[in-house]
Design an enzyme around this catalytic site. Structure first.
Site, PDB file in Angstrom:
ATOM      1  N   ASP A 292       0.808  -1.234   0.000  1.00 46.23           N
ATOM      2  CA  ASP A 292       0.000   0.000   0.000  1.00 46.23           C
ATOM      3  C   ASP A 292       0.834   1.273   0.000  1.00 46.23           C
ATOM      4  O   ASP A 292       0.452   2.264  -0.607  1.00 46.23           O
ATOM      5  CB  ASP A 292      -0.918   0.026   1.230  1.00 46.23           C
ATOM      6  CG  ASP A 292      -2.186  -0.786   1.022  1.00 46.23           C
ATOM      7  OD1 ASP A 292      -2.808  -0.640  -0.030  1.00 46.23           O
ATOM      8  OD2 ASP A 292      -2.552  -1.555   1.933  1.00 46.23           O
ATOM      9  N   TYR A 376      -9.698   0.283   2.787  1.00 48.37           N
ATOM     10  CA  TYR A 376      -9.137   0.355   4.141  1.00 48.37           C
ATOM     11  C   TYR A 376      -8.727   1.772   4.544  1.00 48.37           C
ATOM     12  O   TYR A 376      -8.343   2.578   3.702  1.00 48.37           O
ATOM     13  CB  TYR A 376      -7.904  -0.543   4.256  1.00 48.37           C
ATOM     14  CG  TYR A 376      -8.215  -1.843   4.973  1.00 48.37           C
ATOM     15  CD1 TYR A 376      -8.395  -1.846   6.344  1.00 48.37           C
ATOM     16  CD2 TYR A 376      -8.359  -3.032   4.282  1.00 48.37           C
ATOM     17  CE1 TYR A 376      -8.699  -3.022   7.017  1.00 48.37           C
ATOM     18  CE2 TYR A 376      -8.667  -4.211   4.948  1.00 48.37           C
ATOM     19  CZ  TYR A 376      -8.828  -4.201   6.313  1.00 48.37           C
ATOM     20  OH  TYR A 376      -9.135  -5.355   6.963  1.00 48.37           O
TER      21      TYR A 376
HETATM   22 CO    CO Z   1      -7.939  -6.426   7.696  1.00 46.75          CO
END
Ligand code: CO
Length: 627
Positions: A292, A376
């Site tokens: 990420d 996320y």
């Molecule tokens: Co997770």
């Protein structure tokens, strides 16, 4: 006016850098991935040299390679260099790449046919607008139809009820569009079979029909006399601590030149890299292991924080200035949040004989930022405490990855049920923090401490004795270590030349959290690309340019330049300019409570003074309860 070398970029500097780049590259249409201050040389900063402000600008253009990394001296007004990257180590994806992948997917006839075969309306622009596409890095698993090195993304899709819906509630399961950005085509539409779409709502906003609790009384945090910290530019001082905070395109929130009572501790501390590997056998997830930080440029996905929501109390915010993919300056207001928090008791003792108690309150200074990467959200919180403790806490929230499921496809050990016809794959979040030490201003050494049970002997007849054993880690290979909570293992950074009142070298201890390492077979693409995550501890001697636990420019790369390669020469790390790399994280076995939005989960580590002071440094705290 001289700008301190570690001061954050200004909006004007962003504009100047892009203008200089454009006049240098007259004919090219560029799409920018990131802008950031080139990390000035540590020796120049510490040597108090006057350093020109050099800005690093990355992106892609019509050239079919790995993109460009340009260095622009905005003090001198010139482009210093513009380096082309090879196909196997490319600049991070930018918003133009992501938008391009979405357009290519939504205009692909075979993909549209597969979507329509699932009973989804694709007949109009409005209908298509309800389909949410999430482009994922193809990482080490680009489809065979995509030539090696081509910039690739995998697009997965979801259907929204209306534009305000939680897009993740209805995965269009079994369908992946493999996108070759270099060639500008969808090369393959992978359809692993239709699984009916879940129908239950996944909304989590207050506007959706639900009773909102009304019995929470106001909880106010006020500091009527103001805060105890001071901020000048990006420099923060509080209770003897002095530190600079800034936002880096890959590393996100960075602390620089952290000292306590004018004694240096860390030259630089920040996330270096992270990986989120998925363990599920489902073809929708089995290839996922996004880096990420470096593949998406986490720093560019920073949130603008809101008072009373993200942060409570007397807040000081810092803005950050970045670049849009088109090259315009972009200011994210309130990107770094700085405030004080009460933290319960610092210490206490009750004198039972006299029936009196001495107790002092603890508090901490919080320096935090939140980043949203697809589904996320990651909060990074540095805490500084009155007793000299430094803590990093990662807060993980947002929306878990999902699969549509039926009783026939249900695979509870790899994808537990979390909702109606909805399951969520097992996965990990592993964060590697790079800690560039400067403890008490000199060179530092690294030790591993743990407890050893002593054998039964005439001196230990009951077998109850144990001792603290310290092992000096002197080379890079010796310093590749894992957590071992059953023997109370921790690591200690020591300045051998600086002794405390008791004749012992001053130190800070790294206390790891309970944390797994990477679950991936040696030899897998994931294990190679995220080798940093296969161990909790690494250490290297400082070397300019060694910032990236997985290697720089990780898009389409196979793991070159990461910690495994960096430490291959097995350099000496004894009494050196020491850099410690610490991987922490958690393995996420999703639960129904994680749906439709996940309550925060925590991971992180503590750095605590260990003989850095001669005694408890908080004896001078005022007593607050004189009744
Ligand atoms: Co997770």
């Amino acid at each position: 006016m001289t700008i301190y070398p570690l001061e954050s970029l200004s909006r004007d500097e962003v504009t100047n850098a892009v203008d200089l780049f454009r006049s240098h590259h007259k004919n090219k249409k560029s799409f920018f991935s990131s802008i950031g201050l080139q990390e000035p040389k540590k020796s120049d900063v510490l040597g108090k040299k006057t350093i020109p402000r050099v800005i690093e600008l990355t992106g892609v253009d019509e050239e079919q390679d790995g993109g460009f990394v340009a260095l622009i001296d905005v003090t001198g007004g010139k482009v210093l260099s513009s380096t082309r990257l090879p196909l196997d180590t490319q600049v991070a994806y930018n918003y133009a790449d992501l938008g391009h992948a979405v357009l290519l997917t939504k205009s692909n006839a075979q993909w549209l046919e597969s979507v329509a075969a699932r009973g989804i309306d694709v007949s109009s622009e409005d209908a298509l607008a309800l389909i949410q596409i999430d482009p994922w890095p193809a990482g080490g698993y680009a489809h065979d139809s995509i030539p090696a090195g081509h910039r690739a993304l995998r697009c997965i899709a979801f259907l929204k009820e209306d534009p305000t819906d939680n897009g993740y509630a209805r995965p269009i399961h079994g369908l992946i569009a493999h996108v070759d950005l270099t060639a500008g085509v969808v090369t393959h539409v992978e359809d692993s079979g239709v699984i009916p779409m879940p129908t239950a709502s996944g909304r989590y906003d207050c506007e959706s029909p639900r009773a909102i609790r009304s019995d929470l009384k106001p909880l106010s945090i006020t500091q009527p006399e103001g805060t105890s910290f001071k901020v000048v530019g990006n420099r923060i001082s509080w209770q003897g601590f002095d530190v600079r905070a800034s936002v880096h395109p890959v590393n996100g929130l960075v602390l620089h030149e952290l000292s306590l009572e004018d004694r240096p501790i860390l030259y630089r501390a920040a996330l270096s890299e992270m990986v989120v590997p998925y363990g599920d056998n489902d073809p929708m997830h089995s290839w996922k292991h996004v880096l990420d930080a470096s593949e998406y440029n986490m720093g560019t996905m920073i949130n603008s924080l809101k008072l009373g929501c993200d942060c409570l109390g007397e807040i000081h915010y810092l803005d950050t200035h970045q670049v849009t993919f088109e090259g315009n300056p972009r200011t994210i207001e309130n990107a770094i949040c700085i405030h004080e928090e009460d933290y319960g008791i610092q210490w206490k003792h009750s004198n039972l004989e006299r029936q009196t108690a001495e107790v002092r309150r603890s508090r901490r200074l919080v320096i935090s930022s939140v980043f949203t990467i697809g589904n996320y959200d990651y909060g990074f919180y540095w805490y500084l405490y009155l007793d000299g403790t430094i803590q990093m806490e990662v807060k993980l929230t947002g929306i878990v990855g999902v699969s549509a499921m039926t009783q026939a496809t249900y695979n509870p050990s790899q994808s537990p049920v979390i909702g109606e016809n909805l399951s969520s794959p097992v996965h990990q979040h592993l964060f590697c923090f790079r800690l560039d030490w400067q403890l008490d201003g000199g060179t530092n050494s690294l030790f591993e401490n743990q407890i050893e049970l002593m054998p039964v002997s005439p001196q230990n007849p009951e077998g109850t004795q144990f001792q603290s054993v310290s092992r000096h880690l002197t080379t890079e290979s010796e310093a590749i270590r894992d957590n071992a909570p059953h023997v109370s293992r921790n690591w200690k950074v020591v300045n051998p030349a600086s002794k405390n009142k008791w004749g012992v070298p001053v130190a800070y201890k790294l206390l790891p959290a309970a944390s797994p390492t990477l679950f991936a077979q040696a030899g897998s693409q994931v294990a190679a690309r995220a080798a940093f995550a296969s161990h909790n501890l690494w250490a290297t001697p400082f070397s300019e340019g060694e910032f990236s636990a997985a290697g720089p420019n990780t898009v389409m790369h196979a793991g070159q330049g990461g910690l495994a390669e960096m430490t291959a020469e097995n350099r000496n790390i004894d009494d050196c300019d020491l850099v410690v790399w610490h991987t922490v994280g958690l393995t996420h076995v999703p639960r129904p409570e994680d749906w439709p939005v996940m309550p925060v989960e925590y991971t992180g580590f503590h750095l605590i003074p260990s003989g850095f002071f001669d005694k408890n440094p908080t004896l001078d705290l005022p007593r607050k309860c004189d009744d």
